[in-house]
Design an enzyme around this catalytic site. Structure first.
Site, PDB file in Angstrom:
ATOM      1  N   GLU A  65       0.846  -1.210   0.000  1.00  0.00           N
ATOM      2  CA  GLU A  65       0.000   0.000   0.000  1.00  0.00           C
ATOM      3  C   GLU A  65       0.875   1.252   0.000  1.00  0.00           C
ATOM      4  O   GLU A  65       0.557   2.240  -0.660  1.00  0.00           O
ATOM      5  CB  GLU A  65      -0.944   0.012   1.206  1.00  0.00           C
ATOM      6  N   TRP A  76     -15.772  13.268 -11.379  1.00  0.00           N
ATOM      7  CA  TRP A  76     -14.861  12.883 -10.295  1.00  0.00           C
ATOM      8  C   TRP A  76     -14.093  14.092  -9.768  1.00  0.00           C
ATOM      9  O   TRP A  76     -13.718  14.135  -8.589  1.00  0.00           O
ATOM     10  CB  TRP A  76     -13.904  11.777 -10.743  1.00  0.00           C
ATOM     11  N   TRP A 126      -9.246   8.924  -7.175  1.00  0.00           N
ATOM     12  CA  TRP A 126     -10.452   9.317  -7.914  1.00  0.00           C
ATOM     13  C   TRP A 126     -10.455   8.750  -9.316  1.00  0.00           C
ATOM     14  O   TRP A 126     -11.477   8.266  -9.811  1.00  0.00           O
ATOM     15  CB  TRP A 126     -10.616  10.847  -7.909  1.00  0.00           C
ATOM     16  N   TRP A 132     -21.825  13.274 -18.077  1.00  0.00           N
ATOM     17  CA  TRP A 132     -22.229  13.407 -16.670  1.00  0.00           C
ATOM     18  C   TRP A 132     -23.696  13.817 -16.594  1.00  0.00           C
ATOM     19  O   TRP A 132     -24.241  14.412 -17.539  1.00  0.00           O
ATOM     20  CB  TRP A 132     -21.359  14.453 -15.956  1.00  0.00           C
ATOM     21  N   ASN A 183     -10.080   3.720   3.758  1.00  0.00           N
ATOM     22  CA  ASN A 183      -9.878   3.527   2.313  1.00  0.00           C
ATOM     23  C   ASN A 183     -11.035   2.798   1.634  1.00  0.00           C
ATOM     24  O   ASN A 183     -11.468   3.174   0.548  1.00  0.00           O
ATOM     25  CB  ASN A 183      -8.567   2.776   2.063  1.00  0.00           C
ATOM     26  N   TRP A 206       1.531   1.793  -3.382  1.00  0.00           N
ATOM     27  CA  TRP A 206       0.515   2.540  -4.147  1.00  0.00           C
ATOM     28  C   TRP A 206       0.764   4.043  -4.050  1.00  0.00           C
ATOM     29  O   TRP A 206       0.533   4.797  -4.978  1.00  0.00           O
ATOM     30  CB  TRP A 206      -0.901   2.201  -3.654  1.00  0.00           C
TER      31      TRP A 206
HETATM   32  P1  FAD Z   1      -2.726   2.261   5.337  1.00  0.00           P
HETATM   33  O1  FAD Z   1      -3.676   1.255   4.818  1.00  0.00           O
HETATM   34  O2  FAD Z   1      -2.149   2.042   6.668  1.00  0.00           O
HETATM   35  O3  FAD Z   1      -1.577   2.385   4.243  1.00  0.00           O
HETATM   36  C1  FAD Z   1      -0.268   2.904   4.545  1.00  0.00           C
HETATM   37  C2  FAD Z   1       0.047   4.090   3.667  1.00  0.00           C
HETATM   38  O4  FAD Z   1       0.062   3.709   2.300  1.00  0.00           O
HETATM   39  C3  FAD Z   1      -0.978   5.210   3.752  1.00  0.00           C
HETATM   40  O5  FAD Z   1      -0.739   6.024   4.859  1.00  0.00           O
HETATM   41  C4  FAD Z   1      -0.804   5.910   2.426  1.00  0.00           C
HETATM   42  O6  FAD Z   1       0.267   6.814   2.447  1.00  0.00           O
HETATM   43  C5  FAD Z   1      -0.453   4.772   1.495  1.00  0.00           C
HETATM   44  N1  FAD Z   1      -1.644   4.283   0.797  1.00  0.00           N
HETATM   45  C6  FAD Z   1      -2.516   3.344   1.215  1.00  0.00           C
HETATM   46  N2  FAD Z   1      -3.457   3.126   0.271  1.00  0.00           N
HETATM   47  C7  FAD Z   1      -3.178   3.947  -0.747  1.00  0.00           C
HETATM   48  C8  FAD Z   1      -3.785   4.186  -2.004  1.00  0.00           C
HETATM   49  N3  FAD Z   1      -4.870   3.512  -2.407  1.00  0.00           N
HETATM   50  N4  FAD Z   1      -3.246   5.127  -2.816  1.00  0.00           N
HETATM   51  C9  FAD Z   1      -2.140   5.819  -2.444  1.00  0.00           C
HETATM   52  N5  FAD Z   1      -1.525   5.621  -1.257  1.00  0.00           N
HETATM   53  C10 FAD Z   1      -2.027   4.700  -0.415  1.00  0.00           C
HETATM   54  N6  FAD Z   1      -4.468   8.882   0.306  1.00  0.00           N
HETATM   55  C11 FAD Z   1      -3.805   9.982   0.677  1.00  0.00           C
HETATM   56  O7  FAD Z   1      -2.780   9.873   1.371  1.00  0.00           O
HETATM   57  N7  FAD Z   1      -4.243  11.233   0.327  1.00  0.00           N
HETATM   58  C12 FAD Z   1      -5.359  11.413  -0.434  1.00  0.00           C
HETATM   59  O8  FAD Z   1      -5.694  12.553  -0.761  1.00  0.00           O
HETATM   60  C13 FAD Z   1      -6.100  10.264  -0.820  1.00  0.00           C
HETATM   61  N8  FAD Z   1      -7.245  10.388  -1.525  1.00  0.00           N
HETATM   62  C14 FAD Z   1      -7.942   9.262  -1.898  1.00  0.00           C
HETATM   63  C15 FAD Z   1      -9.113   9.397  -2.655  1.00  0.00           C
HETATM   64  C16 FAD Z   1      -9.840   8.278  -3.039  1.00  0.00           C
HETATM   65  C17 FAD Z   1     -11.099   8.428  -3.849  1.00  0.00           C
HETATM   66  C18 FAD Z   1      -9.385   6.990  -2.673  1.00  0.00           C
HETATM   67  C19 FAD Z   1     -10.147   5.769  -3.079  1.00  0.00           C
HETATM   68  C20 FAD Z   1      -8.217   6.844  -1.939  1.00  0.00           C
HETATM   69  C21 FAD Z   1      -7.479   7.964  -1.546  1.00  0.00           C
HETATM   70  N9  FAD Z   1      -6.279   7.842  -0.788  1.00  0.00           N
HETATM   71  C22 FAD Z   1      -5.600   8.972  -0.432  1.00  0.00           C
HETATM   72  C23 FAD Z   1      -5.683   6.523  -0.522  1.00  0.00           C
HETATM   73  C24 FAD Z   1      -6.058   5.846   0.790  1.00  0.00           C
HETATM   74  O9  FAD Z   1      -7.437   5.840   0.982  1.00  0.00           O
HETATM   75  C25 FAD Z   1      -5.379   6.469   2.009  1.00  0.00           C
HETATM   76  O10 FAD Z   1      -4.001   6.618   1.779  1.00  0.00           O
HETATM   77  C26 FAD Z   1      -5.545   5.572   3.247  1.00  0.00           C
HETATM   78  O11 FAD Z   1      -6.914   5.395   3.517  1.00  0.00           O
HETATM   79  C27 FAD Z   1      -4.862   6.201   4.419  1.00  0.00           C
HETATM   80  O12 FAD Z   1      -5.091   5.462   5.578  1.00  0.00           O
HETATM   81  P2  FAD Z   1      -3.892   4.727   6.317  1.00  0.00           P
HETATM   82  O13 FAD Z   1      -2.783   5.678   6.525  1.00  0.00           O
HETATM   83  O14 FAD Z   1      -4.460   4.043   7.503  1.00  0.00           O
HETATM   84  O15 FAD Z   1      -3.451   3.668   5.218  1.00  0.00           O
END
Ligand code: FAD
Length: 485
Positions: A282, A368, A391, A313, A350, A285
């Site tokens: 993750e 979006w 998005w 849209w 997430n 990602w």
């Molecule tokens: P954990 O599950 O603990 O993951 C560890 C780290 O990995 C996160 O802190 C984050 O830095 C990174 N990560 C995890 N999942 C993703 C992902 N899908 N994409 C990119 N990085 C990821 N994340 C943001 O940091 N900023 C945003 O503005 C953002 N906008 C989002 C918008 C949408 C529509 C979606 C679907 C996802 C978005 N995310 C965003 C990704 C993700 O939802 C969050 O990073 C995550 O929920 C953060 O929680 P956590 O730190 O507990 O993640």
């Protein structure tokens, strides 16, 4: 105390003292070190920090300033055009060098390039460092020398590269200039919202490097090993919640990587447990998001897959549907719970981010970009790269995206990932007394069940803003129309 040409460390999204290559190099240079933060909204273009991020920044800068002061240093805070402010500071201090940690947002890359060129021409030593990513975008390419557009081969490639080592700990102290330049107080930046909206954020978050390290320690305790099984359940604290800390650079991905490996080593599961591996992917990602925004700089506003630019849209006269979504009043409990969690805490799980994003784009057929803008303003972890990826992924128009026709059914998602209803009951308390069977679809409950639970559909909780089946059919028809053109 040093009076020779000091080194300015320009802090941006790297608000920490440990594993900070630019700061360590500045200390090594041996002259006075002057850390500076400049609030420069104009430089961010359309993406000046939103309200929730500003709340975070206020507290993060406050924590950083205190940590620097403990080392007999001072954080200089200024506001305005970065090039001008830096030019002024260089003159005031007679500075000989300027160091910073690289950022990758398109407008910032351009700005930084100009600053570097101009100051180097003037004879200043200007150096930038990696501190935000495991692998910077220009170092990763596929066999054809092109950027990756699919995550799995991207990440496999990254795993084969050398992992970055964690840099030194926080310097104990560093040489000071003869005289400190003037500085604003953090409060002068007026980052806190005027409304009391963010008052509750402090219950959930501790911005700053110490808070980031505490969150990492907590997650690395036990949760990391269960991450693969728990990460999709929004009612459980099963993810790290490191995202705002990572965004503001209060912790580096290299530190997270090292902590996961250290944990594996201590348990004899080298390099990591399965949970940790999934967790690190993750973090991968996040890397992929930066890879994409760097190579495809138009994507914060335009779809990566060009054909989606003409998506038909739906209209939303008066913006009522968008407002219902923003306020958590769509009548779909899992969607409303997510949007209310976002408003109350500045963060959303997430799984629920995917559900609410899909709902806006497919059920309500609103662009979006509207959702991305709302997230930008309300997320404490708002990050141009990750938000754009999230998005576009959900909308089916980005790299390695979910196909458009895969439409998240909110009731099914609610039942599957919040089966015991903890999450919905917490954020949509007016439904709390509904039995699990009807919690995710209150309109299916018999009148006497609704009455017993105190739920008045169309009264204290809305009727669904759209019918799921009709909305789904309309979304698929719109997709067919797009394919025809
Ligand atoms: P954990 O599950 O603990 O993951 C560890 C780290 O990995 C996160 O802190 C984050 O830095 C990174 N990560 C995890 N999942 C993703 C992902 N899908 N994409 C990119 N990085 C990821 N994340 C943001 O940091 N900023 C945003 O503005 C953002 N906008 C989002 C918008 C949408 C529509 C979606 C679907 C996802 C978005 N995310 C965003 C990704 C993700 O939802 C969050 O990073 C995550 O929920 C953060 O929680 P956590 O730190 O507990 O993640």
């Amino acid at each position: 105390m040093s009076k020779a040409a000091p080194t300015i460390v320009w802090l941006r999204q790297d608000l920490r003292l440990q594993d900070h290559a630019a700061l360590a190099a500045a200390v090594d240079r041996g002259e006075a070190v002057v850390p500076v933060y400049i609030l420069d909204d104009a430089a961010e273009g359309a993406w000046a920090m939103g309200g929730a991020s500003r709340w975070w920044l206020h507290h993060s800068l406050t924590a950083l300033a205190a940590a620097i002061q403990e080392r007999s240093g001072r954080l200089i805070v200024r506001q305005g055009n970065s090039a001008e402010v830096l030019g002024q500071l260089i003159k005031e201090l007679g500075a000989g060098a300027l160091y910073w940690t690289r950022r990758y947002e398109p407008a910032i890359i351009e700005r930084d390039k100009h600053i570097k060129e101009a100051l180097t021409r003037d004879g200043l030593e200007v150096r930038s460092f990696n501190g935000a990513l495991l692998h910077e975008p220009h170092t990763v390419q596929n066999k054809q020398g092109k950027p990756f557009q699919v995550f799995t081969p991207y990440w496999r490639h990254c795993l084969d590269m050398d992992q970055p080592k964690v840099g030194p700990g926080a310097p104990k102290e560093w040489p000071r200039p003869g005289q400190w330049p003037d500085s604003l107080e953090v409060a002068d930046l007026k980052l806190l919202p005027k409304l009391d909206w963010a008052d509750g954020f402090g219950d959930r978050w501790t911005p700053g490097e110490a808070g980031a390290q505490a969150a990492l320690r907590e997650f690395m305790g036990d949760a990391v090993d269960d991450y693969d099984g728990q990460r999709d359940f929004p009612g459980v604290h099963g993810t790290s919640r490191l995202s705002p800390h990572l965004h503001f650079g209060e912790i580096s991905p290299a530190q997270i990587w090292a902590a996961a490996e250290e944990k594996g080593r201590s348990r004899g599961v080298f390099p990591t447990s399965k949970g940790a591996r999934v967790f690190l992917s993750e973090v991968g990602w996040r890397e992929f998001a930066y890879h994409l925004i760097y190579h495809f700089p138009h994507t914060p506003t335009q779809p990566l897959r060009e054909e989606f630019a003409d998506f038909p849209w739906a209209d939303d006269p008066g913006g009522h549907k968008l407002k219902a979504w923003q306020r958590g009043q769509t009548g779909y409990p899992i969607v409303d719970a997510g949007m209310r969690e976002l408003w109350a805490t500045g963060w959303m799980h997430n799984r629920v981010r995917m559900v609410v994003a899909s709902f806006l784009v497919k059920h309500l057929r609103r662009p979006w970009q509207k959702g991305a803008e709302w997230f930008w303003d309300t997320l404490v972890d708002a990050d141009l790269a990750a938000n754009t990826l999230g998005w576009q992924w959900t909308s089916g128009c980005g790299a390695d995206a979910a196909p458009y026709f895969r439409i998240f059914a909110p009731v099914l998602q609610g039942n599957k990932f919040d089966g015991d209803g903890d999450y919905v009951r917490r954020w949509v308390p007016e439904l709390a007394k509904l039995p699990d069977k009807y919690l995710q679809a209150p309109w299916e409950a018999p009148a006497e069940v609704l009455e017993y639970a105190g739920v008045d559909l169309g009264g204290n909780y809305p009727e669904p803003v759209v019918d799921h089946k009709q909305a789904r059919d309309a979304a698929l028809a719109a997709y067919q129309e797009l394919k025809k053109n």
